[in-house]
Write an enzyme that holds these catalytic residues in place. Structure first.
Site, PDB file in Angstrom:
ATOM      1  N   LYS A 173       1.482  -0.163   6.111  1.00  0.00           N
ATOM      2  CA  LYS A 173       0.842   1.009   5.514  1.00  0.00           C
ATOM      3  C   LYS A 173      -0.646   0.841   5.755  1.00  0.00           C
ATOM      4  O   LYS A 173      -1.299  -0.024   5.174  1.00  0.00           O
ATOM      5  CB  LYS A 173       1.141   1.104   4.017  1.00  0.00           C
TER       6      LYS A 173
ATOM      7  N   TYR B 282       0.477  -3.871   3.641  1.00  0.00           N
ATOM      8  CA  TYR B 282      -0.269  -2.763   3.026  1.00  0.00           C
ATOM      9  C   TYR B 282      -1.745  -3.122   3.061  1.00  0.00           C
ATOM     10  O   TYR B 282      -2.191  -4.017   2.357  1.00  0.00           O
ATOM     11  CB  TYR B 282       0.251  -2.548   1.598  1.00  0.00           C
TER      12      TYR B 282
END
Length: 290
Positions: A160, A132
């Site tokens: 992400k 992320y």
């Protein structure tokens, strides 16, 4: 592995305590709306102000309520590698299907430090893991070259990408090929990022408009590009409204206005200013959400 419309679900509170009943209701709202996976304890779930017991309990509730209908991807990131390993292992034991690990924040590791951090977690816990990258919050940018190195590990399955940069996302896709999936981390560029090769979005907007976010993603993957483009444009205003103050303050305010749960946030987050709340109300009325 993880694709489509994935919600970063809010953690509802009631007088300072996690509201388990409302959390279960929010899970049902998501599944009824066509959401493809649920992320508890992400940024939007206020993971940074949940204690360890609450963190595990929120994951446990979501796993129980979902009951294997869609994947559950638990937020388990930390700026301590040892803590990230422990939290990821707990998530696995609780039945999560994957983990989302934000880059270590505040201590500003080098790219080598980031690489070693993620490799340590991937080696320690046999659970699919999503990197992320959100430098606007963490103060560190996980560069495409580092992502490419990490993509070689079988437990690291996706990233992400929340830089807001199509260029950086494209570089990750170009370097990694099919070794890692890219998921959009910014609602307002879901469509263009999928056009570059992303497999879906981890969405804030889906908390209040799950059917519409799912419709955008589903149209894209059905090859209905004009329909997907129209959804992109339709959702742009509400996407922007979700970030007029620090996430998750606007989306929790919206959830409260819709009567789905309290708008309560934990300090140091504060309730939305009256001026911004009025702006949000105006936008929500345009979308007939209230």
């Amino acid at each position: 592995m993880f694709k489509g419309s994935i919600v970063a679900i809010v953690t509802p509170f009631n007088k300072g305590v996690v509201d388990e009943k409302k959390l279960r209701e929010l899970v049902e709202f998501q599944i009824a709306g066509g959401t493809d996976a649920i992320v508890p304890c992400g940024t939007t779930g206020e993971s940074s102000t949940l204690d360890y017991e609450e963190h595990d309990r929120v994951i446990e509730i979501v796993v129980q309520q979902v009951n294997k209908r869609v994947p559950v991807i638990a937020g388990t990131g930390s700026n301590s590698t040892r803590e990230a390993i422990e939290m990821t292992e707990h998530a696995k034991q609780l039945g999560a299907d994957g983990a989302l690990l934000v880059t270590p924040y505040y201590n500003k590791p080098t790219q080598e430090g980031l690489y070693r951090h993620y490799m340590a977690v991937a080696e320690a816990v046999a659970l699919p893991q999503i990197l992320y990258n959100v430098p606007g919050r963490t103060g560190v940018n996980l560069l495409p070259e580092t992502v490419a190195r990490l993509a070689e590990h079988k437990n690291i399955v996706a990233i992400k990408e929340a830089t807001g940069s199509l260029q950086q996302a494209s570089e990750v896709l170009a370097l990694c090929g099919d070794k890692i999936d890219v998921l959009c981390g910014d609602d307002f560029i879901t469509f263009p990022m999928m056009a570059c090769g992303a497999k879906g979005v981890i969405s804030v907007v889906a908390n209040i408009m799950p059917k519409e976010v799912a419709a955008l993603v589903d149209a894209f993957f059905a090859g209905k590009m004009e329909e997907a483009r129209q959804w992109h444009l339709k959702l742009l205003k509400i996407s922007n409204a979700m970030f007029i103050e620090s996430n998750p303050v606007p989306v929790k305010t919206a959830v409260g206005l819709m009567g789905k749960a309290s708008d309560e946030v934990r300090l140091p987050l504060a309730p939305m200013s009256d001026a911004n709340k009025n702006k949000l109300i105006s936008v929500m009325k345009e979308y007939k959400l209230i």
